[in-house]
Enzyme design. Sequence first.
Site, PDB file in Angstrom:
ATOM      1  N   SER A   9      45.511  20.322 -78.823  1.00 16.46           N
ATOM      2  CA  SER A   9      45.334  20.740 -79.983  1.00 16.46           C
ATOM      3  C   SER A   9      44.496  21.724 -80.516  1.00 16.46           C
ATOM      4  O   SER A   9      43.689  21.984 -79.853  1.00 16.46           O
ATOM      5  CB  SER A   9      44.692  19.142 -80.650  1.00 16.46           C
ATOM      6  OG  SER A   9      45.543  18.164 -80.207  1.00 16.46           O
TER       7      SER A   9
HETATM    8  N1  SAH Z   1      44.300  15.608 -76.785  1.00  8.43           N
HETATM    9  C1  SAH Z   1      45.292  16.371 -76.128  1.00  8.43           C
HETATM   10  C2  SAH Z   1      46.516  16.358 -77.025  1.00  8.43           C
HETATM   11  C3  SAH Z   1      47.739  16.102 -76.068  1.00  8.43           C
HETATM   12  S1  SAH Z   1      49.325  16.296 -76.695  1.00  8.43           S
HETATM   13  C4  SAH Z   1      44.865  17.744 -76.017  1.00  8.43           C
HETATM   14  O1  SAH Z   1      44.187  18.403 -76.814  1.00  8.43           O
HETATM   15  O2  SAH Z   1      45.334  18.178 -74.987  1.00  8.43           O
HETATM   16  C5  SAH Z   1      49.710  14.559 -76.739  1.00  8.43           C
HETATM   17  C6  SAH Z   1      49.695  13.926 -75.210  1.00  8.43           C
HETATM   18  O3  SAH Z   1      50.297  12.538 -75.333  1.00  8.43           O
HETATM   19  C7  SAH Z   1      50.916  14.615 -74.516  1.00  8.43           C
HETATM   20  O4  SAH Z   1      50.279  15.024 -73.214  1.00  8.43           O
HETATM   21  C8  SAH Z   1      51.887  13.667 -73.892  1.00  8.43           C
HETATM   22  O5  SAH Z   1      52.376  13.373 -72.872  1.00  8.43           O
HETATM   23  C9  SAH Z   1      51.008  12.145 -74.261  1.00  8.43           C
HETATM   24  N2  SAH Z   1      51.983  11.137 -74.833  1.00  8.43           N
HETATM   25  C10 SAH Z   1      52.966  11.096 -75.525  1.00  8.43           C
HETATM   26  N3  SAH Z   1      53.319   9.605 -75.467  1.00  8.43           N
HETATM   27  C11 SAH Z   1      52.343   9.088 -74.697  1.00  8.43           C
HETATM   28  C12 SAH Z   1      52.133   7.622 -74.513  1.00  8.43           C
HETATM   29  N4  SAH Z   1      53.077   6.504 -75.027  1.00  8.43           N
HETATM   30  N5  SAH Z   1      51.205   7.251 -73.678  1.00  8.43           N
HETATM   31  C13 SAH Z   1      50.478   8.028 -73.130  1.00  8.43           C
HETATM   32  N6  SAH Z   1      50.582   9.569 -73.330  1.00  8.43           N
HETATM   33  C14 SAH Z   1      51.531   9.836 -74.234  1.00  8.43           C
END
Ligand code: SAH
Length: 216
Positions: free
Chosen positions: A63
């Site tokens: 993000s």
């Molecule tokens: N806070 C993180 C944002 C990652 S984007 C950062 O700044 O790096 C969102 C993430 O959620 C992705 O890595 C995706 O694989 C994960 N995701 C999506 N659905 C999910 C679920 N049901 N359970 C766990 N992770 C999930």
Amino acid sequence: MNDQAKSAARRMVQTQLLARNISDPAVLGVMEAIPRHLFIPEATIEQAYSDHALPTAGGQTISQPYIVARMTELLAVRPGQRVLEVGTGSGYQTAILARLGAHIVTIERSPELAGLAEAVLAEVCPGAAIQMVVADGTLGYPDKAPYDRILVTAAAPHIPKAHKHQLADPGRLVIPLGDRHSQTLTVIDRQGEKFAVADDIACRFVPLVGEDGWGE
Ligand code: SAH
């Protein structure tokens, strides 16, 4: 951090966070201290402190710094609180929460991303209270519930039932709610069986994919 990263982080805090009214000194302090470039794939590393989201493995994203700061400020974590994070991704947000003294369970559905995040977190926050779980985070993680704070960092169509059940009383949940393309950062405060809902800023996250989220 080397001098170049230090000054990039300082500039990021001044131009992207202070300028947009992020005011919690603890949040500003950790955003300046955590080496964001270590969470970014090599190909885009020179943009690590820029004012936008960046790609991670498997079509996911790390993000934008401002969104991480805003979510962290809204979460209002105190040292020692139990936090559930859903969507570990790069692990950058996890590092921020760990540096604020939270005891974290973080769930990621992609084993590849979880593995990468675990390695960087071991380097950036050695000895921090972080438990990494590879699973569907829409179901929460009942083993360690209740959680004082729950932070969802992927776009949800609605509040997952398990997140309400696993939230402590009182407790706070921060989650981007909306459709697959745009969402509103939403703050839910639990008092007994009352859940007060407040809208914050517009945002754009990758979808929360799982049993109580979006389909594949
Ligand atoms: N806070 C993180 C944002 C990652 S984007 C950062 O700044 O790096 C969102 C993430 O959620 C992705 O890595 C995706 O694989 C994960 N995701 C999506 N659905 C999910 C679920 N049901 N359970 C766990 N992770 C999930």
